[in-house]
Structure formats: C-alpha cells, structure tokens
Design a protein around this motif. Structure first.
Motif, mmCIF file in Angstrom:
data_model
loop_
_atom_site.group_PDB
_atom_site.id
_atom_site.type_symbol
_atom_site.label_atom_id
_atom_site.label_comp_id
_atom_site.label_asym_id
_atom_site.label_seq_id
_atom_site.Cartn_x
_atom_site.Cartn_y
_atom_site.Cartn_z
ATOM 1 N N LEU A 162 0.856 -1.233 0.074
ATOM 2 C CA LEU A 162 -0.119 0.058 -0.128
ATOM 3 C C LEU A 162 0.901 1.195 0.038
ATOM 4 N N GLU A 163 0.371 2.123 -0.821
ATOM 5 C CA GLU A 163 1.305 3.609 -0.817
ATOM 6 C C GLU A 163 0.107 4.536 -0.844
ATOM 7 N N VAL A 164 0.653 5.768 -0.455
ATOM 8 C CA VAL A 164 -0.282 7.124 -0.396
ATOM 9 C C VAL A 164 0.160 8.293 -1.418
ATOM 10 N N HIS A 165 -0.763 8.475 -2.089
ATOM 11 C CA HIS A 165 -0.359 9.950 -2.875
ATOM 12 C C HIS A 165 -0.198 11.003 -2.245
ATOM 13 N N GLU A 166 0.316 12.198 -2.735
ATOM 14 C CA GLU A 166 0.520 13.272 -1.937
ATOM 15 C C GLU A 166 -0.914 13.890 -1.519
ATOM 16 N N ASP A 167 -1.961 13.850 -2.280
ATOM 17 C CA ASP A 167 -3.219 14.119 -1.720
ATOM 18 C C ASP A 167 -3.873 13.110 -0.820
ATOM 19 N N GLY A 168 -3.128 12.219 -0.465
ATOM 20 C CA GLY A 168 -3.780 11.160 0.529
ATOM 21 C C GLY A 168 -4.524 10.073 -0.072
ATOM 22 N N TRP A 169 -4.689 9.885 -1.404
ATOM 23 C CA TRP A 169 -5.475 8.666 -1.691
ATOM 24 C C TRP A 169 -4.508 7.724 -1.886
ATOM 25 N N PRO A 170 -5.090 6.473 -1.951
ATOM 26 C CA PRO A 170 -4.308 5.342 -1.744
ATOM 27 C C PRO A 170 -3.949 4.607 -3.110
#
Length: 345
Positions: A162-170
């Motif tokens: 699992l990773e997270v974008h800068e805007d918080g979306w996975p």
C-alpha cells in the motif's frame, strides 16, 4: 491413565517417558528463573503464579538500578538511541521493516512484472472508502489474473504494498513473479479486472525488493484516514512469496483464534507521537547489556542538539555516533532525569 505433560523441550520419541518429562519441566522452570533474574532485581521478581509484570514493578526496577549505580558509576558509559520500531510510517522505521522482510528471503525479482493499481477519485466519496473497497478486491483481482494467464499461486507468487499519493489517496503496488511479457489483450484484461481506476505494468530490472520499491522511504504527510486507524495492512505477501521460511498460513489453527484486548488500542497517529518521544537507554552491567526507555517531550532530535552543544563546549564524555545514537555518562543522564528534560514514564 492421563498422559504425562508433554514439554516442547522434549524430542517426540521421549514424550512417553515420565522421568524425561519431569526433567524437561524442571529445566524449563530453571530457564524461566534465569530470565526473570536477568530482567528484574531480586526485590522486584514476579511470582510464578503471576506471569505478568506491571508497569509499577518495571519502573521500580529501573529506578532501583539507577540508584545502585549512582554512587560509584557516575562515569559509566550509557548509549542513548532513538526508539522507533520497525514500521511503514516513518523513514527510519521503514528501513528496519525492509530489513526484516529481506531476512525472510526475497525471491529474485528480475524481469518480473510490477503492477500499479490506482483509484478514480470521481467514483469514491473519500480515500478511506476507496481503500476499503480496493483491499477487498485485491485477492479476487490476482485470482482472475492468474486464471487468465494459466498459472498457479505457487508458480507465480506476489506481494501487495500500500502506498499513498501526496493528496492522501491510496494506490497499490504488486511485485508479481511472472516473467513473460504482457500482451495488449492482457493489459486490457488487467484494466477491466481491476475496474476502479488506472492501471500500469512495467518490468522490474533490479533483483532486489529495495529496487522494486525504490521509494519505500519517500513519505508524504500521512492523511487523517490513516492516522485515525488502529491498524492497517501495508505489506501483504502471498503464501509462497518468501524463500527462507515456510509458506504463510492465512487461517489460524482450529481453536487458536486471536482474541483482541478489551482496552482501547492507540491509533497509528498516537503511536507515531509516542515513538517520537521515546528514547532507548542501553548500558553494560557486568556481563549483561541492560535496556530501558525514557521519554522526552521534545523528542530525540532536541536531545541530540543539546548534547551537541555540550560536546562543543568541551565535555569529553559526550560523543555523537550518528543521527540516531549518542554516548554520554550516567551522571549526565541523571542530571537530565533530575531537571525533568527526560522522564521515566
């Protein structure tokens, strides 16, 4: 007639011997006594009928150890390190986590496929809901993909990160041990089987997991939906992914289901704050190396800065080994405990 106690210290061929069972039980109790004597002073030794040691007993033991050495060991060398267990939420903890995974045996990932699955933000109300739906669909997605390719889970294992974008979306990264090139039809099938956003597939050129997840320690500010959770599964390998350990069982044995504690567990955000305040103290007591933890309201970095000033002012007993470790004396540590810049609890 009831069977004799079967100790795990016994060989299976000796478990039917009552004498061997008694000797193994005595040896087990002796080991436990030695371990207890090493962890706690005699006056704080817990009773055998009470296997749990309370925080009050543990803190009393630590204070007693400090008092015993305060008079004649003020110059004893103590090592202060940043306390941060292996985790996926901080850069220092992620490096530890990656080392733990590598010890289990990472397969050769060269020429394997690296699949990325994202979410369409217009289709979901928030990233938390998108993660819940995607997490439930990942296993079905991999099952459909293997069925389409005509391979089994044993032949082509995978792992989900699992990773997270800068805007918080996975989004999810999947190292998939399938070394044949995907055709246009396969790429189209992957997009339709996922059906929740964009997909991307590329070939892994490096052989290590660190290359496959080369930005594993590149973190953005964690979003609220992660910080407010008690636990979240970040890394999930398939049963036959590791090479140095037995296949992972997804279901616990019958009668051994995990029971959660009744008290409220801290959230991920609360644990990160506690890690930032915790400092590990290590010193040598005779033949043994002893450890305990102290807490700082400003964290290890602030302590490192203050001790750097002491070192530059001519204090020869303060040494800085790295950004995560410094060496000082027991006298200096007692001063910090006295002026409450460090606390025992």
């Amino acid at each position: 007639m009831s069977k004799p106690h079967q100790s795990p210290l016994l060989h299976p061929s000796q478990r039917s011997n009552p004498v061997a069972c008694v000797e193994a039980k005595q040896e087990k109790e002796a080991r436990r006594a030695r371990l207890t004597a090493w962890r706690y002073p005699p006056e704080c030794e817990p009773q055998y009928d009470d296997p749990f040691c309370t925080n009050e007993i543990r803190q009393s033991a630590i204070r007693q150890q400090l008092e015993d050495f305060e008079s004649d060991s003020d110059t004893r060398e103590v090592i202060l390190t940043r306390y941060e267990p292996a985790n996926w939420w901080t850069s220092y903890g992620a490096k530890k986590k990656l080392k733990e995974i590598e010890k289990k045996g990472i397969p050769n990932l060269t020429d394997s496929r690296f699949i990325t699955l994202t979410f369409d933000r217009e289709r979901y109300p928030d990233p938390d809901r998108a993660f819940e739906i995607g997490r439930e669909h990942i296993r079905k997605f991999m099952m459909l993909l293997r069925k389409y390719l005509g391979v089994t889970e044993d032949e082509c294992p995978h792992a989900t990160k699992l990773e997270v974008h800068e805007d918080g979306w996975p989004h999810f990264h999947i190292p998939f041990l399938y070394r044949k090139k995907f055709s246009y039809e396969t790429m189209r099938f992957i997009h339709e089987a996922w059906g929740k956003g964009r997909t991307n597939v590329r070939r892994i050129k490096g052989a290590t997991l660190e290359y496959a997840l080369k930005y594993v320690t590149k973190f953005v500010d964690l979003p609220e939906w992660i910080l407010n959770r008690v636990r979240i599964r970040v890394w999930q390998p398939s049963p036959h992914f590791y090479t140095n350990c037995a296949p992972i069982s997804r279901r616990p044995p019958a009668g051994k289901h995990k029971t959660r504690k009744e008290e409220k567990s801290p959230t991920i955000g609360e644990r990160i704050v506690n890690w930032g305040r915790s400092i590990s103290v290590r010193y040598t007591d005779g033949k043994h190396s002893r450890r305990y933890r102290v807490y700082s309201n400003t964290g290890f970095t602030d302590l490192l800065v203050r001790e750097s000033v002491e070192m530059l002012s001519g204090n020869e007993h303060v040494k800085i080994r790295s950004a995560h470790e410094l060496v000082t004396t027991q006298e200096r540590l007692n001063q910090c405990l006295t002026n409450q810049s460090l606390q025992m609890n």
